[in-house]
Enzyme design. Structure first.
Site, PDB file in Angstrom:
ATOM      1  N   CYS A 109       0.860  -1.195   0.000  1.00  0.00           N
ATOM      2  CA  CYS A 109       0.000   0.000   0.000  1.00  0.00           C
ATOM      3  C   CYS A 109       0.891   1.239   0.000  1.00  0.00           C
ATOM      4  CB  CYS A 109      -0.901   0.009   1.229  1.00  0.00           C
ATOM      5  SG  CYS A 109      -2.071   1.392   1.260  1.00  0.00           S
ATOM      6  N   CYS A 113      -0.265   5.104   6.552  1.00  0.00           N
ATOM      7  CA  CYS A 113      -0.992   5.186   7.823  1.00  0.00           C
ATOM      8  C   CYS A 113      -0.115   4.595   8.926  1.00  0.00           C
ATOM      9  CB  CYS A 113      -2.332   4.473   7.726  1.00  0.00           C
ATOM     10  SG  CYS A 113      -3.420   5.160   6.456  1.00  0.00           S
ATOM     11  N   CYS A 116      -0.898   1.059  10.667  1.00  0.00           N
ATOM     12  CA  CYS A 116      -1.202  -0.099   9.824  1.00  0.00           C
ATOM     13  C   CYS A 116       0.066  -0.825   9.378  1.00  0.00           C
ATOM     14  CB  CYS A 116      -1.991   0.364   8.597  1.00  0.00           C
ATOM     15  SG  CYS A 116      -2.410  -0.985   7.476  1.00  0.00           S
ATOM     16  N   GLY A 162      -3.957  -2.427   0.671  1.00  0.00           N
ATOM     17  CA  GLY A 162      -4.087  -1.471  -0.422  1.00  0.00           C
ATOM     18  C   GLY A 162      -5.216  -0.485  -0.241  1.00  0.00           C
ATOM     19  N   GLU A 163      -5.210   0.519  -1.102  1.00  0.00           N
ATOM     20  CA  GLU A 163      -6.246   1.541  -1.107  1.00  0.00           C
ATOM     21  C   GLU A 163      -7.127   1.295  -2.343  1.00  0.00           C
ATOM     22  OE1 GLU A 163      -7.747   3.964   0.607  1.00  0.00           O
ATOM     23  OE2 GLU A 163      -8.895   4.251  -1.232  1.00  0.00           O
ATOM     24  N   SER A 194     -13.821   0.255   1.315  1.00  0.00           N
ATOM     25  CA  SER A 194     -13.336   1.174   2.340  1.00  0.00           C
ATOM     26  C   SER A 194     -12.211   2.032   1.781  1.00  0.00           C
ATOM     27  CB  SER A 194     -12.821   0.357   3.535  1.00  0.00           C
ATOM     28  OG  SER A 194     -12.262   1.210   4.506  1.00  0.00           O
ATOM     29  N   SER A 217     -12.358   5.668   6.338  1.00  0.00           N
ATOM     30  CA  SER A 217     -11.502   5.527   7.521  1.00  0.00           C
ATOM     31  C   SER A 217     -11.117   6.906   8.040  1.00  0.00           C
ATOM     32  CB  SER A 217     -10.243   4.738   7.163  1.00  0.00           C
ATOM     33  OG  SER A 217     -10.609   3.475   6.649  1.00  0.00           O
ATOM     34  N   LEU A 218     -11.459   7.178   9.297  1.00  0.00           N
ATOM     35  CA  LEU A 218     -11.204   8.521   9.834  1.00  0.00           C
ATOM     36  C   LEU A 218      -9.986   8.575  10.751  1.00  0.00           C
ATOM     37  CD1 LEU A 218     -14.672  10.114  10.682  1.00  0.00           C
ATOM     38  CD2 LEU A 218     -13.032  10.781   8.913  1.00  0.00           C
ATOM     39  N   ASN A 297      -5.483  -3.379  16.174  1.00  0.00           N
ATOM     40  CA  ASN A 297      -4.889  -4.715  16.145  1.00  0.00           C
ATOM     41  C   ASN A 297      -3.383  -4.555  16.180  1.00  0.00           C
ATOM     42  OD1 ASN A 297      -7.429  -6.159  15.813  1.00  0.00           O
ATOM     43  ND2 ASN A 297      -7.483  -5.174  13.809  1.00  0.00           N
TER      44      ASN A 297
HETATM   45  N1  SAH Z   1      -6.973   1.680   2.526  1.00  0.00           N
HETATM   46  C1  SAH Z   1      -8.371   1.443   2.839  1.00  0.00           C
HETATM   47  C2  SAH Z   1      -8.668  -0.009   2.963  1.00  0.00           C
HETATM   48  C3  SAH Z   1      -8.055  -0.693   4.148  1.00  0.00           C
HETATM   49  S1  SAH Z   1      -9.359  -1.033   5.231  1.00  0.00           S
HETATM   50  C4  SAH Z   1      -8.746   2.244   4.063  1.00  0.00           C
HETATM   51  O1  SAH Z   1      -7.875   2.829   4.671  1.00  0.00           O
HETATM   52  O2  SAH Z   1      -9.926   2.353   4.368  1.00  0.00           O
HETATM   53  C5  SAH Z   1      -8.596  -1.319   6.673  1.00  0.00           C
HETATM   54  C6  SAH Z   1      -9.294  -0.656   7.846  1.00  0.00           C
HETATM   55  O3  SAH Z   1      -8.561  -1.077   8.980  1.00  0.00           O
HETATM   56  C7  SAH Z   1      -9.216   0.865   7.802  1.00  0.00           C
HETATM   57  O4  SAH Z   1     -10.369   1.431   8.369  1.00  0.00           O
HETATM   58  C8  SAH Z   1      -8.027   1.156   8.703  1.00  0.00           C
HETATM   59  O5  SAH Z   1      -8.126   2.412   9.300  1.00  0.00           O
HETATM   60  C9  SAH Z   1      -8.110   0.041   9.700  1.00  0.00           C
HETATM   61  N2  SAH Z   1      -6.815  -0.333  10.277  1.00  0.00           N
HETATM   62  C10 SAH Z   1      -5.599  -0.226   9.735  1.00  0.00           C
HETATM   63  N3  SAH Z   1      -4.657  -0.703  10.567  1.00  0.00           N
HETATM   64  C11 SAH Z   1      -5.306  -1.139  11.656  1.00  0.00           C
HETATM   65  C12 SAH Z   1      -4.911  -1.769  12.852  1.00  0.00           C
HETATM   66  N4  SAH Z   1      -3.635  -2.064  13.080  1.00  0.00           N
HETATM   67  N5  SAH Z   1      -5.850  -2.094  13.751  1.00  0.00           N
HETATM   68  C13 SAH Z   1      -7.159  -1.835  13.509  1.00  0.00           C
HETATM   69  N6  SAH Z   1      -7.602  -1.256  12.386  1.00  0.00           N
HETATM   70  C14 SAH Z   1      -6.700  -0.900  11.481  1.00  0.00           C
END
Ligand code: SAH
Length: 361
Positions: A109, A113, A116, A162-163, A194, A217-218, A297
């Site tokens: 990705c 973030c 992540c 990925g996005e 998402s 995702s906020l 997580n």
């Molecule tokens: N790139 C997209 C798709 C990924 S979805 C997006 O950002 O929406 C993955 C979701 O899991 C997103 O809402 C992200 O904010 C959340 N996420 C990422 N890492 C995480 C983690 N370690 N624990 C919990 N949620 C997480």
């Protein structure tokens, strides 16, 4: 040429160039997407010579399974490889009412973030429509048996690596193929995409009639904090993002879902003050969408811990008190690195029931 990922029109054009009648195209379509076959050898209803001609210039499928991990909660993670050796991960989540398949739109990705694990890979490449469809075919076959009808109308979420909105074209093509009643028959109404907030694509989706559900995702209620946690915010800050969300919300039809996701990081974005700011922000933009709270997580080397359950509950109640609907998402598959934000081609989990290829076959 990769046949999984071609639509009905493209398949009929292909068989035509091979001097075959159009119904052969429909046969291949059914073999790939209704019977979920992944090789020409299995397509016994095609003449042998035709199968040989196909095999000369094309392949039915390209992903290969590296490992399958099974969580103590029943969640399965598939670690696969593309033809060019890049990791692709897919997660099957069994649920009481309806199972869910979480697929990836990119290998790695590009978004950085901070919470992540996938971000640590960087972008390897965007997946093709065929690679997206194949993940779903593979997971369905593993869960229910090759070609067996999905028992309870399985849902899809584009929430893997990925996005998705940076893979917009292949994603939309894959969704159209999967929606076909003559094939997988997974309609957009059973799919949720998402995004971290690619604003032009949110606007574009708002204009598409036959579209999947949307989740945003906020992770933070202020630009100052979101700039740090989700650097994409520097390109599309909250005011722009939420204006696009408002537009999207106004375009919703009855029965359509639109949600926000908020990852909860212990001591970082989970205070009472954060809850109040988040509620005020959404109310100010007249957004009625529900907020899914996702306890973080954890995974080495991410510098975060999940918010303790009592504070998650308190956060939820503070949102509700200000009229914002909130829901706490239960983590699934944490022990095998299958949960949100944990997909990074890890070879094992803490307590994995790992099955490598040779064990499976
Ligand atoms: N790139 C997209 C798709 C990924 S979805 C997006 O950002 O929406 C993955 C979701 O899991 C997103 O809402 C992200 O904010 C959340 N996420 C990422 N890492 C995480 C983690 N370690 N624990 C919990 N949620 C997480």
């Amino acid at each position: 040429m990769h046949l999984t990922g071609l639509n009905a029109v493209e398949l009929s054009a292909l068989v035509e160039t091979l001097g075959e009648p159009p119904y052969r195209g429909r046969q291949i379509f059914g073999a790939l997407y209704r019977r979920r076959l992944r090789s020409f050898e299995e397509m016994m209803d095609l003449p042998k010579s035709f199968r040989a001609a196909l095999a000369e210039r094309a392949t039915a499928s390209t992903l290969t399974l590296e490992s399958r991990y099974i969580s103590e909660d029943g969640t399965r993670r598939y670690l696969m490889k593309t033809h060019d050796g890049l990791p692709v991960e897919t997660v099957f989540i069994p649920e009481e009412r309806r199972d869910t398949i979480c697929f990836s739109s990119q290998s790695g990705c590009p978004l950085q973030c901070d919470f992540c694990l996938t971000a640590k890979l960087g972008l390897l490449r965007t997946l093709t429509a065929g690679e997206i469809v194949e993940q779903v075919v593979f997971a369905l076959n593993d869960a229910y048996g090759v070609g067996v009808k999905t028992p309870r109308g399985t849902n899809l979420v584009a929430m893997g690596a990925g996005e998705p909105f940076l893979a917009f074209e292949p994603l939309m093509k894959a969704l159209r193929i999967m929606a076909d009643p003559a094939g997988l028959y997974i309609v957009p109404n059973r799919v949720t995409v998402s995004t971290a907030g690619v604003v032009p694509r949110i606007r574009e989706l708002a204009l598409i009639p036959d579209r999947p559900h949307l989740a945003i995702s906020l992770a933070a209620p202020t630009d100052e904090q979101r700039d740090v946690l989700m650097p994409i915010n520097r390109k599309w800050p909250l005011a722009e993002l939420l204006a696009a969300c408002r537009e999207f919300e106004l375009s919703l039809k009855p029965g359509e879902r639109f949600t926000f996701e908020y990852v909860m990081l212990d001591g970082v974005n989970d205070s009472d003050e954060h809850a109040r700011k988040l509620a005020n922000l959404l109310n100010r933009h007249q957004l009625r969408a529900k907020v899914n709270l996702i306890p973080h997580n954890p995974a080495d080397p991410l510098p975060y811990r999940p918010t303790p359950p009592a504070q998650v509950e308190r956060f939820k109640n503070l949102l509700e008190a200000k009229g914002v609907h909130a829901y706490v998402r239960r983590p699934r598959g944490r022990d095998i690195y299958a949960a949100c934000g944990q997909l990074a081609a890890r070879r094992s989990g803490n307590n994995p029931q790992e099955q490598t290829l040779h064990q499976l076959s």
